[in-house]
Write a protein that holds these residues in place. Structure first.
Motif, short mmCIF file in Angstrom:
data_model
loop_
_atom_site.label_atom_id
_atom_site.label_comp_id
_atom_site.label_asym_id
_atom_site.label_seq_id
_atom_site.Cartn_x
_atom_site.Cartn_y
_atom_site.Cartn_z
N PRO A 59 0.80 -1.23 0.00
CA PRO A 59 0.00 0.00 0.00
C PRO A 59 0.83 1.28 0.00
CG PRO A 59 -0.04 -1.02 2.18
CD PRO A 59 0.61 -2.00 1.25
N LYS A 60 1.97 1.28 0.66
CA LYS A 60 2.77 2.50 0.75
C LYS A 60 3.31 2.92 -0.62
CE LYS A 60 6.80 4.47 3.11
NZ LYS A 60 7.83 4.26 4.17
N ILE A 61 3.90 1.97 -1.35
CA ILE A 61 4.41 2.28 -2.70
C ILE A 61 3.26 2.64 -3.63
CG2 ILE A 61 5.69 1.38 -4.68
CD1 ILE A 61 7.38 1.85 -2.19
N THR A 108 -6.58 -0.08 7.12
CA THR A 108 -7.11 -1.32 7.66
C THR A 108 -6.04 -2.12 8.42
OG1 THR A 108 -8.74 -1.46 5.88
CG2 THR A 108 -8.26 -3.49 7.08
N ILE A 109 -4.85 -2.25 7.82
CA ILE A 109 -3.82 -3.07 8.46
C ILE A 109 -3.22 -2.39 9.69
CG2 ILE A 109 -3.24 -4.29 6.33
CD1 ILE A 109 -0.83 -2.54 5.98
N ASN A 110 -3.51 -1.09 9.86
CA ASN A 110 -3.03 -0.40 11.05
C ASN A 110 -4.18 -0.09 12.02
OD1 ASN A 110 -0.01 0.29 10.72
ND2 ASN A 110 -0.87 0.76 8.72
N SER A 111 -5.30 -0.79 11.84
CA SER A 111 -6.45 -0.63 12.72
C SER A 111 -6.93 -2.01 13.16
CB SER A 111 -7.60 0.10 12.00
OG SER A 111 -7.18 1.33 11.48
N ASP A 112 -7.85 -2.03 14.11
CA ASP A 112 -8.53 -3.27 14.47
C ASP A 112 -10.03 -2.96 14.57
OD1 ASP A 112 -9.01 -2.09 17.01
OD2 ASP A 112 -7.12 -2.89 17.77
N SER A 113 -10.82 -3.94 14.99
CA SER A 113 -12.27 -3.75 14.98
C SER A 113 -12.71 -2.64 15.93
CB SER A 113 -12.97 -5.06 15.34
OG SER A 113 -12.51 -5.54 16.60
N GLU A 180 -0.58 -8.17 5.88
CA GLU A 180 -1.25 -7.91 4.60
C GLU A 180 -2.69 -7.48 4.82
OE1 GLU A 180 -0.93 -11.20 2.02
OE2 GLU A 180 1.24 -11.08 1.81
N SER A 181 -3.34 -8.01 5.85
CA SER A 181 -4.72 -7.63 6.12
C SER A 181 -5.04 -7.94 7.57
CB SER A 181 -5.69 -8.39 5.20
OG SER A 181 -5.60 -9.77 5.46
N VAL A 182 -6.15 -7.41 8.03
CA VAL A 182 -6.58 -7.64 9.40
C VAL A 182 -8.10 -7.76 9.38
CG1 VAL A 182 -7.19 -5.50 10.59
CG2 VAL A 182 -5.49 -7.01 11.58
N ASP A 183 -8.65 -8.60 10.24
CA ASP A 183 -10.10 -8.79 10.25
C ASP A 183 -10.76 -7.71 11.08
OD1 ASP A 183 -12.64 -9.75 10.11
OD2 ASP A 183 -12.35 -11.30 11.64
N VAL A 184 -11.45 -6.78 10.41
CA VAL A 184 -12.14 -5.71 11.13
C VAL A 184 -13.65 -5.93 11.11
CG1 VAL A 184 -10.37 -4.00 10.70
CG2 VAL A 184 -12.23 -4.24 9.07
N THR A 185 -14.09 -7.01 10.50
CA THR A 185 -15.54 -7.26 10.40
C THR A 185 -15.98 -8.44 11.26
OG1 THR A 185 -15.26 -8.78 8.54
CG2 THR A 185 -15.52 -6.44 8.02
N ASN A 186 -15.00 -9.17 11.83
CA ASN A 186 -15.30 -10.37 12.59
C ASN A 186 -16.12 -11.37 11.77
OD1 ASN A 186 -14.06 -9.47 15.01
ND2 ASN A 186 -15.87 -8.21 15.48
N ASN A 187 -15.81 -11.39 10.47
CA ASN A 187 -16.53 -12.28 9.56
C ASN A 187 -15.51 -12.92 8.62
OD1 ASN A 187 -18.49 -13.63 8.17
ND2 ASN A 187 -19.28 -11.84 7.08
N SER A 188 -14.66 -13.74 9.18
CA SER A 188 -13.55 -14.30 8.41
C SER A 188 -14.01 -15.22 7.31
CB SER A 188 -12.59 -15.05 9.36
OG SER A 188 -13.29 -16.08 10.05
N GLY A 189 -15.24 -15.69 7.37
CA GLY A 189 -15.72 -16.61 6.36
C GLY A 189 -15.89 -16.00 4.99
N THR A 190 -15.87 -14.65 4.91
CA THR A 190 -16.08 -14.02 3.60
C THR A 190 -14.81 -13.91 2.79
OG1 THR A 190 -15.71 -11.84 4.59
CG2 THR A 190 -17.99 -12.64 4.51
#
Length: 266
Positions: A59-61, A108-113, A180-190
């Motif tokens: 994302p930075k580049i 997103t990767i620097n945040s949580d739910s 690379e990513s973080v789960d902020v939706t608590n819906n990992s199945g998607t």
């Protein structure tokens, strides 16, 4: 905030500036509305490719590359070549997809739910401060002018280009994240466990076909119309309303300041 102090100000005044350039240069036939149409068409199409590119370079580049195209777009106003305007419009459309998708990924990767909503609100408020600073500058530079002469254009876009460069330098100072990513939706199945450029494109297509995203698309469509109106049409309409006086273009800056105040408050 800095990159968009340059670009959002540029977008709001470009129709007024282009109209003056057509009067000053015989062979210049640029059209601000066509330019914006090219920008957002390229933006819409490129958004499908952006996740794959971000997956490959991060994302930075991606934000740095995208930010550079914003600077190129501003720089095209130093030239009076019609093709420069339209090529720059196409480039910034592609760059905007990297810039915005990269920003969303970085946030997103620097945040949580727990912090995602707060961080998004802080980001948006700081971003829309750009409407205040850039338009205050434009208001004072356009005062007393019925037409934007070459000297004024060079000064305004020179300052905007300098601000965008400072923004690019500050983007270089963003921290790098190994996630690379973080789960902020608590819906990992998607989400699919696979990764890579092709997998990211497939995820984007799969996400678009979900019921929630189709319903959200109605809202996205509305915000697209609303953005095109306030960023391109409304300010131009004000600048060309002669009942506001011979220097009506200065009120484009006032309009932008008020829009920014509403965005920040919201």
């Amino acid at each position: 905030m800095l990159v968009f102090t340059a670009f959002q100000t540029c977008g709001m005044i470009q129709n007024i500036v282009i109209s003056s350039m057509k009067d000053q240069y015989e062979n210049y036939n640029g059209n601000g509305y066509i330019s914006l149409a090219i920008v957002y068409t390229a933006f819409a199409l490129s958004n499908w490719l952006a996740p794959s590119i971000i997956c490959a370079i991060g994302p930075k580049i991606s934000m740095l590359i995208g930010g550079a195209t914003y600077s190129l777009f501003i720089a095209n106003f130093f030239f009076h070549e019609t093709w420069c305007l339209y090529v720059a419009s196409c480039l910034i459309g592609f760059g905007a997809s990297l810039f915005w998708a990269g920003q969303g990924n970085f946030l997103t990767i620097n945040s949580d739910s727990d912090t995602m909503s707060r961080n998004s609100g802080v980001f948006w408020a700081l971003l829309q401060c750009s409407l205040l600073f850039g338009n205050i500058f434009v208001y004072f530079k356009f005062q007393g002018k019925s037409e934007i002469d070459e000297h004024t254009r060079f000064v305004v876009f020179g300052v905007l280009l300098g601000i965008s460069f400072i923004g690019l330098v500050m983007l270089c100072c963003l921290r790098s994240s190994r996630r690379e990513s973080v789960d902020v939706t608590n819906n990992s199945g998607t989400a699919s466990e696979s990764s890579g450029a092709i997998a990211e494109f497939n995820k984007a297509v799969s996400l678009f076909k979900t019921k929630k995203m189709i319903l959200l698309a109605i809202t996205f469509l509305y915000t697209g119309f609303e953005l095109s109106f306030f960023s391109g049409v409304y300010g131009t309409g004000i600048g060309f309303t002669k009942r506001f006086g011979s220097d009506a273009v200065k009120y484009v800056g006032i309009s932008g300041i008020c829009i920014g105040a509403g965005e920040i408050a919201g």
